[in-house]
Scaffold this active site. Sequence first.
Site, PDB file in Angstrom:
ATOM      1  N   ALA A  88       0.868  -1.181   0.000  1.00 30.41           N
ATOM      2  CA  ALA A  88       0.000   0.000   0.000  1.00 30.41           C
ATOM      3  C   ALA A  88       0.901   1.226   0.000  1.00 30.41           C
ATOM      4  CB  ALA A  88      -0.857  -0.015   1.259  1.00 30.41           C
ATOM      5  N   GLY A 106       0.578  -5.067   0.699  1.00 34.69           N
ATOM      6  CA  GLY A 106      -0.574  -5.043  -0.200  1.00 34.69           C
ATOM      7  C   GLY A 106      -0.262  -5.698  -1.544  1.00 34.69           C
ATOM      8  N   GLU A 159       4.175  -5.708   7.000  1.00 35.12           N
ATOM      9  CA  GLU A 159       3.377  -4.711   7.727  1.00 35.12           C
ATOM     10  C   GLU A 159       3.726  -4.647   9.209  1.00 35.12           C
ATOM     11  OE1 GLU A 159       2.238  -6.631   5.348  1.00 35.12           O
ATOM     12  OE2 GLU A 159       0.683  -5.630   4.176  1.00 35.12           O
ATOM     13  N   GLU A 204      -0.707  -9.213  -1.096  1.00 38.56           N
ATOM     14  CA  GLU A 204      -2.148  -9.489  -0.951  1.00 38.56           C
ATOM     15  C   GLU A 204      -2.856  -9.466  -2.317  1.00 38.56           C
ATOM     16  OE1 GLU A 204      -2.305  -6.427   2.214  1.00 38.56           O
ATOM     17  OE2 GLU A 204      -3.527  -7.910   3.264  1.00 38.56           O
TER      18      GLU A 204
HETATM   19  N1  3HC Z   1       4.620   3.452   0.119  1.00 44.45           N
HETATM   20  C1  3HC Z   1       5.096   4.669  -0.179  1.00 44.45           C
HETATM   21  N2  3HC Z   1       6.383   4.908  -0.456  1.00 44.45           N
HETATM   22  C2  3HC Z   1       7.218   3.859  -0.436  1.00 44.45           C
HETATM   23  C3  3HC Z   1       6.778   2.551  -0.126  1.00 44.45           C
HETATM   24  C4  3HC Z   1       5.407   2.364   0.158  1.00 44.45           C
HETATM   25  N3  3HC Z   1       4.905   1.165   0.450  1.00 44.45           N
HETATM   26  N4  3HC Z   1       7.845   1.721  -0.177  1.00 44.45           N
HETATM   27  C5  3HC Z   1       8.893   2.481  -0.517  1.00 44.45           C
HETATM   28  N5  3HC Z   1       8.536   3.765  -0.670  1.00 44.45           N
HETATM   29  C6  3HC Z   1       9.385   4.901  -1.073  1.00 44.45           C
HETATM   30  C7  3HC Z   1      10.495   5.171  -0.066  1.00 44.45           C
HETATM   31  O1  3HC Z   1      10.026   6.035   0.945  1.00 44.45           O
HETATM   32  C8  3HC Z   1      11.555   5.810  -0.933  1.00 44.45           C
HETATM   33  O2  3HC Z   1      11.172   7.146  -1.124  1.00 44.45           O
HETATM   34  P1  3HC Z   1      12.305   8.295  -1.324  1.00 44.45           P
HETATM   35  O3  3HC Z   1      13.070   7.892  -2.528  1.00 44.45           O
HETATM   36  O4  3HC Z   1      11.506   9.526  -1.460  1.00 44.45           O
HETATM   37  O5  3HC Z   1      13.119   8.253  -0.077  1.00 44.45           O
HETATM   38  C9  3HC Z   1      11.392   5.091  -2.253  1.00 44.45           C
HETATM   39  O6  3HC Z   1      10.078   4.525  -2.246  1.00 44.45           O
HETATM   40  C10 3HC Z   1      12.400   3.975  -2.491  1.00 44.45           C
HETATM   41  O7  3HC Z   1      12.382   3.121  -1.353  1.00 44.45           O
HETATM   42  P2  3HC Z   1      13.735   2.497  -0.764  1.00 44.45           P
HETATM   43  O8  3HC Z   1      14.764   3.556  -0.620  1.00 44.45           O
HETATM   44  O9  3HC Z   1      13.338   1.741   0.442  1.00 44.45           O
HETATM   45  O10 3HC Z   1      14.140   1.527  -1.960  1.00 44.45           O
HETATM   46  P3  3HC Z   1      14.831   0.098  -1.896  1.00 44.45           P
HETATM   47  O11 3HC Z   1      15.030  -0.300  -3.297  1.00 44.45           O
HETATM   48  O12 3HC Z   1      15.985   0.129  -0.952  1.00 44.45           O
HETATM   49  O13 3HC Z   1      13.752  -0.884  -1.216  1.00 44.45           O
HETATM   50  C11 3HC Z   1      11.578  -1.867  -0.893  1.00 44.45           C
HETATM   51  C12 3HC Z   1      12.563  -1.171  -1.868  1.00 44.45           C
HETATM   52  C13 3HC Z   1      12.141  -3.216  -0.467  1.00 44.45           C
HETATM   53  C14 3HC Z   1      10.273  -2.043  -1.596  1.00 44.45           C
HETATM   54  C15 3HC Z   1      11.418  -1.002   0.368  1.00 44.45           C
HETATM   55  O14 3HC Z   1      11.099   0.327  -0.037  1.00 44.45           O
HETATM   56  C16 3HC Z   1      10.341  -1.424   1.321  1.00 44.45           C
HETATM   57  O15 3HC Z   1      10.569  -2.316   2.114  1.00 44.45           O
HETATM   58  N6  3HC Z   1       9.156  -0.775   1.272  1.00 44.45           N
HETATM   59  C17 3HC Z   1       8.085  -0.977   2.192  1.00 44.45           C
HETATM   60  C18 3HC Z   1       7.340  -2.236   1.937  1.00 44.45           C
HETATM   61  C19 3HC Z   1       6.197  -2.356   2.904  1.00 44.45           C
HETATM   62  O16 3HC Z   1       6.331  -2.160   4.083  1.00 44.45           O
HETATM   63  N7  3HC Z   1       5.029  -2.686   2.378  1.00 44.45           N
HETATM   64  C20 3HC Z   1       3.855  -2.821   3.167  1.00 44.45           C
HETATM   65  C21 3HC Z   1       3.122  -1.536   3.146  1.00 44.45           C
HETATM   66  S1  3HC Z   1       1.763  -1.520   4.259  1.00 44.45           S
HETATM   67  C22 3HC Z   1       0.540  -2.338   3.416  1.00 44.45           C
HETATM   68  O17 3HC Z   1       0.746  -2.820   2.360  1.00 44.45           O
HETATM   69  C23 3HC Z   1      -0.789  -2.372   4.125  1.00 44.45           C
HETATM   70  C24 3HC Z   1      -1.752  -3.313   3.497  1.00 44.45           C
HETATM   71  O18 3HC Z   1      -1.650  -4.574   4.073  1.00 44.45           O
HETATM   72  C25 3HC Z   1      -3.155  -2.850   3.664  1.00 44.45           C
END
Ligand code: 3HC
Length: 675
Positions: free
Chosen positions: A63, A102, A125, A105
Amino acid sequence: MTSPITTARHGDILVVTSDNPPVNALGAAVRTGIDAALKEAAGDDSIHAVVITCAGKTFFAGADITEFSKPPVEPLLPTLVDSIEGLDKPVIAAIHGTALGGGCEVALACHYRIAVPSAKLGVPEVKLGLLPGAGGTQRLPRVAGVALALEMTAKGDPISASQAHEAGLVDRLAGEASLLDDALAFAAEVAAARPLPRASEKTATADAQVFADFRKTNARRFRGFDAPEANIACVEKATQVPFGQGLQFERESFMKLMFGVQSAAQRHIFFSERKASKIDGIASDIALRPIKRVGVIGAGTMGGGISMNFLSAGIPVTIVEMQQEALDRGTATVRKNYEASAAKGRITPDQVEQAMGALNPTLSLEDLADCDLIIEAVYENMDVKKELFGKLDKIAKPHAILASNTSYLNVDEIAASTSRPQDVLGMHFFSPANVMKLLEVVRGAKTADDVLATVMALGKTIRKVAVVSGVCHGFIGNRMLMPRQVEAMKLLMAGATPEQIDKVHVAFGMPMGPFQMSDLAGVDIGWHRDPTRIENIRDALAAEKRWGQKTQAGFYDYDEKRNPSPSPRVAEIIEEFRVREGAQQHDITDEEIVERTLYPMVNEGALILEEGMAQRASDIDVVWIYGYGWPVYRGGPMFWADTEGLKKIVAGLEKHGFEVAKLLRDKAEKGERFN
Ligand code: 3HC
């Protein structure tokens, strides 16, 4: 505005592609686009199957976390996910990069999943203080089994495509370069298959004992966190009630976490960690200096640990010591650490040899002449460091970066002992340097912009979280540690015991309290080494060789297995000092311990900001989370202060006679926050 979602026909298959850099987060535009594509597929009889895939470096990484603090926009992810599963034509997820949260999912709602071998799938998450809130806790155990679903949801680590394949989470592995073609072939094969395999129609079964055992095994790891238990409870629910009821339970649990302070703190840290790498006033595209070989001076615990970071990242290291024996010992320790990792299956035996093959041990400083970065990790003494940097100035090649791993000393003074202060900075690693994620990068008055930017980028290469600090005593982290330790000692005089103070800190979520930390680090650190000069409790302990865990006695007594117990001798020493100094004593509450040891840290953090020694409050939070184990669910000291309320912090500081930092007082008066 153009949609990040495009559709294209490949015969009777509709390919839906998301192109939403950088990570294909499932923001409102993406959800709307996918929803429209599903409607297109449903309404067109000539479409027999749908492939969902992503352009760029990754499948949906989750998400869009930036939307969490804004009002929700339809279609919501849970609704979209249900629409995918509900389509009466096969939907195939074609996965590369990381299918996270997400994104995973969405994949689970698809009827089939195909992935390239390098792909990773996960539901991280929990690391944001949340749970998979779009059906993930209900579909994952039905598709991949309860045991794996528990691991994945409650711990948040992703699994490889091959593990996912084995578990049934991925149906088929694709060629690394032929994902779309393989997905289209898969879609053609299953186009007519009915009934469609729907995760929601499967059942998840497990004995109640599985959950009890999982909770027990991981109790320590989950201590203090709300989200792991919420994830476990949802997966458990999947084994107890029908899918729809499980979804409802998941939804309620998700909302509870989402509006709680822990998730806010953990999301704050997610973004703060990424913000920390950005340097105010330096363009993000500044040309960096190439770092092809690193020199490390000192093969002790610190030097060895520092070297491992570079070796593991494939950067060769020249390591220098003064004596052959120390050099051999240091090299052997590096090998031992790598072999231990190999024994645990974290790396292969080949990788051990590769790393060791890239390590060049030497007794000669002159061998550092071809290094692009030289890091000094010798004895913490200004004269020693100045002399060494003077020598390095003559040996290092032009444009080589010279770094000191000092924890306290003035980097400008060190830089002044060279003819190239623009190439000098501090790289403060935290022990054990191969494990701890924090790197404080100390920017000297004359440090060149490209030098700072190069080292910050290098931090990412070696998988550290790098934070910029200005030159001040102890930089960000240790500077804030000092008032905490000083106040803890004063509390002993006022009537508290080491156990009581440590207990409050551990209950707060710290890995250990001030006295446990002293015992681990060594009570004799910084001691004047004169057993007849006893000016404070610490001197008294050191004089009796109560140097901490290493001598089995410090603020605590230790058995052979290093289990601590309260020390009657320490109680005596404390009492002697109370009498000697006529200390006034009173009953000390837990609240007073928090106010007198943690509030002064916030105050110091405010001073650090005021003086411009940290770029932003969130950098201070990152330092304390990754360098000292501040509980991530409290978001770091400055975020925690925001949640406590700055007025309350100011009042607490005043009550105990502290001088309140101007920035803190101003913010409190204006009702502002640090973050
Ligand atoms: N939403 C919004 N922005 C995100 C994001 C997300 N889910 N994931 C990454 N970004 C942004 C980062 O903030 C960063 O922004 P910036 O360049 O402005 O600083 C940019 O994308 C690049 O991210 P990274 O520097 O972390 O890039 P990497 O290549 O090192 O890593 C990744 C990529 C492994 C995808 C890592 O970004 C990550 O782990 N992201 C989060 C994944 C996550 O937690 N997903 C679950 C979200 S909650 C959800 O899905 C709820 C649902 O169940 C309802």
